[in-house]
Write a protein that holds these residues in place. Structure first.
Motif, PDB file in Angstrom:
ATOM      1  N   LYS A 102       0.778  -1.064  -0.221  1.00 40.95           N
ATOM      2  CA  LYS A 102      -0.123  -0.324  -0.185  1.00 40.95           C
ATOM      3  C   LYS A 102       0.875   1.295   0.318  1.00 40.95           C
ATOM      4  CE  LYS A 102      -0.609   0.003   5.217  1.00 40.95           C
ATOM      5  NZ  LYS A 102      -1.403  -0.219   6.347  1.00 40.95           N
ATOM      6  N   GLY A 103       0.441   1.851  -0.832  1.00 38.95           N
ATOM      7  CA  GLY A 103       0.692   3.250  -0.757  1.00 38.95           C
ATOM      8  C   GLY A 103       1.392   4.130   0.879  1.00 38.95           C
ATOM      9  N   LEU A 104       2.278   4.808   1.490  1.00 36.76           N
ATOM     10  CA  LEU A 104       2.063   6.003   2.198  1.00 36.76           C
ATOM     11  C   LEU A 104       1.461   6.939   2.327  1.00 36.76           C
ATOM     12  CD1 LEU A 104       4.373   5.359   5.633  1.00 36.76           C
ATOM     13  CD2 LEU A 104       5.853   6.897   3.915  1.00 36.76           C
ATOM     14  N   GLN A 105       1.063   7.492   1.502  1.00 34.86           N
ATOM     15  CA  GLN A 105       0.978   8.190   1.613  1.00 34.86           C
ATOM     16  C   GLN A 105      -1.469   8.374   1.336  1.00 34.86           C
ATOM     17  OE1 GLN A 105       1.697  11.167   3.000  1.00 34.86           O
ATOM     18  NE2 GLN A 105       3.913  11.039   3.487  1.00 34.86           N
ATOM     19  N   THR A 106      -1.748   7.339   0.365  1.00 28.40           N
ATOM     20  CA  THR A 106      -2.690   7.461  -0.399  1.00 28.40           C
ATOM     21  C   THR A 106      -3.169   6.028   0.832  1.00 28.40           C
ATOM     22  OG1 THR A 106      -2.223   5.728  -1.925  1.00 28.40           O
ATOM     23  CG2 THR A 106      -1.838   8.299  -2.895  1.00 28.40           C
ATOM     24  N   GLY A 107      -2.988   5.392   0.651  1.00 24.17           N
ATOM     25  CA  GLY A 107      -2.823   4.094   2.025  1.00 24.17           C
ATOM     26  C   GLY A 107      -3.913   2.936   0.828  1.00 24.17           C
ATOM     27  N   LYS A 108      -3.865   3.213  -0.595  1.00 23.21           N
ATOM     28  CA  LYS A 108      -4.425   2.474  -1.419  1.00 23.21           C
ATOM     29  C   LYS A 108      -3.238   1.386  -2.117  1.00 23.21           C
ATOM     30  CE  LYS A 108      -6.945   5.648  -3.303  1.00 23.21           C
ATOM     31  NZ  LYS A 108      -7.497   7.205  -4.529  1.00 23.21           N
ATOM     32  N   SER A 109      -4.128  -0.157  -2.079  1.00 26.68           N
ATOM     33  CA  SER A 109      -3.073  -1.297  -2.690  1.00 26.68           C
ATOM     34  C   SER A 109      -2.583  -0.278  -4.076  1.00 26.68           C
ATOM     35  CB  SER A 109      -3.792  -2.502  -2.931  1.00 26.68           C
ATOM     36  OG  SER A 109      -4.129  -2.742  -1.601  1.00 26.68           O
ATOM     37  N   VAL A 110      -1.353  -1.155  -4.641  1.00 26.95           N
ATOM     38  CA  VAL A 110      -0.382  -1.091  -5.467  1.00 26.95           C
ATOM     39  C   VAL A 110       0.560  -2.195  -5.915  1.00 26.95           C
ATOM     40  CG1 VAL A 110       0.942   0.663  -4.322  1.00 26.95           C
ATOM     41  CG2 VAL A 110       1.195   0.673  -7.243  1.00 26.95           C
ATOM     42  N   LYS A 111       0.489  -2.538  -7.502  1.00 30.94           N
ATOM     43  CA  LYS A 111       1.329  -3.427  -7.831  1.00 30.94           C
ATOM     44  C   LYS A 111       2.982  -2.882  -8.144  1.00 30.94           C
ATOM     45  CE  LYS A 111      -0.594  -7.734  -7.289  1.00 30.94           C
ATOM     46  NZ  LYS A 111      -1.284  -9.261  -8.299  1.00 30.94           N
ATOM     47  N   ALA A 112       3.184  -3.047  -8.720  1.00 34.21           N
ATOM     48  CA  ALA A 112       5.088  -2.515  -9.255  1.00 34.21           C
ATOM     49  C   ALA A 112       5.637  -3.053 -10.121  1.00 34.21           C
ATOM     50  CB  ALA A 112       5.990  -1.385  -7.858  1.00 34.21           C
TER      51      ALA A 112
END
Length: 278
Positions: free
Chosen positions: A16-26
Motif C-alpha cells: 500500500k502507498g504510504l500517503q494514499t493508503g491504496k494497494s498497488v503493484k509495481a
C-alpha cells in the motif's frame, strides 16, 4: 570506465502507498542502455511514461511527486530511487497500477533486496556521472542544503527535532553501495506522535502504520524498536540520496544538509538540472 547497468530479469512488488493508503503493484523491467529510469502508470488510459531525463517535479510536500500533471504522476518515489542508486541501476522501467509506489517497510531495503535478487546486468555504454563544478545551495529561514565540488559523494546531515526521542542527530560519511546497504537502506520513515493526526487531516499518511513508520513518542518509537540509535537522521540521508537520483545519474559532490527536507532537496535538484542544460 564504469558501465551502465540494468536488472537481469523482471519482478514485481506490491503493498500500500504510504500517503494514499491504496494497494498497488509495481512491476520492474530491464531497460536498454541510455534509456534511463522510466515510470509508467498502467491504470491510466494513454498515460505517458515519466522519464527522469525529461521529468517535471510536481510536488515536494512530505514526499517526492513527479510527472506531467493532469493526473499523470507518480508519488513517493524517493525510497525506490535510493535503492536504484545503491544498486547502481541506470536503466529500468517501473510500471505501476496506481499513483504511489508501495511503502513496504518504510525504508529502501525491500526494494534493494528485490533488485539484487533479480540480478544486475552490466551494459556496454559508459555510465554518466554528474560532477559539480561550482557551489549550489537552497535555503530558508531554518534549513540549508548545499552541494560543492568533490572527488567523492559525501553527505553530512544535521537533524534537529523538538522531541526528546530525536533531538539533535548528525550523520556524515562518504557514501558507497556497501555502506548504503548496511547503514542507510534499512532506515525507516518517521513522524512525531503529535504530527500523525494532523497529517491524516491534511490527507497524508493514510497508509502509514506501525509496521512501515516509526511513530516517535517522547521516549522512542511506539510499539517498535529502532534499527539504529540515530535511525531518523539516517532516513533523512536516504531521502536525500533518492531525491538527488531524480537526476537519473549518480552525482559526485560534497553535500551538506541542515534540517533539509524534500522541498529543499528538489529545489537543489532543479538548480543542478539547470546547470546540466547550459
Amino acid at each position: 570506465m564504469e558501465e551502465q547497468k540494468t536488472i537481469a530479469k523482471d519482478f514485481f512488488l506490491e503493498g500500500k502507498g504510504l500517503q494514499t493508503g491504496k494497494s498497488v503493484k509495481a512491476f520492474f523491467y530491464p531497460e536498454k542502455e541510455n534509456e534511463g529510469i522510466i515510470f509508467r502508470r498502467t491504470d491510466l488510459e494513454g498515460g505517458t511514461s515519466v522519464r527522469l531525463k525529461d521529468l517535471s517535479i510536481l510536488d515536494t510536500d512530505r514526499r517526492s511527486k513527479i510527472g506531467f500533471g493532469q493526473g499523470n504522476y507518480v508519488e513517493t518515489v524517493e525510497h525506490v530511487l535510493a535503492a536504484l542508486w545503491g544498486a547502481g541501476i541506470d536503466n529500468i522501467r517501473i510500471e505501476l497500477d496506481g499513483s504511489e509506489m508501495p511503502a513496504l517497510d518504510g525504508s529502501a531495503v525491500g526494494f534493494l533486496e528485490a533488485i539484487k535478487k533479480s540480478g544486475i546486468r552490466k551494459q556496454s555504454a559508459p555510465r554518466e556521472v554528474v560532477e559539480i563544478k561550482e557551489p549550489l545551495w537552497a535555503e530558508d529561514e531554518k534549513s540549508f542544503l548545499g552541494i560543492f565540488p568533490s572527488n567523492a559523494f559525501k553527505v553530512s546531515y544535521l537533524l534537529e527535532y523538538p522531541s526528546p526521542a530525536i533531538g539533535r542527530q548528525f550523520f556524515s560519511s562518504v557514501l558507497d553501495p556497501d555502506l548504503f546497504q548496511k547503514e542507510i537502506a534499512p532506515a525507516r520513515t518517521f513522524c512525531l506522535k503529535e504530527e500523525a493526526e494532523a497529517l491524516l487531516k491534511q490527507g497524508y499518511g493514510r497508509g502509514a502504520d506501525l509496521e512501515n513508520t516509526l511513530v516517535m513518542d517522547t521516549d522512542g518509537p511506539m510499539d517498535n524498536t529502532l534499527r539504529f540509535a540515530d535511525e531518523p537522521v539516517r532516513h533523512k540521508v536516504l531521502d536525500l540520496i533518492g531525491d538527488l537520483y531524480l537526476l537519473g545519474r549518480p552525482i559526485k559532490a560534497r553535500v551538506i544538509a541542515i534540517r533539509s527536507g524534500h522541498r529543499l532537496n528538489l529545489e537543489l535538484v532543479r538548480k543542478v538540472m539547470v546547470g546540466l542544460c547550459r
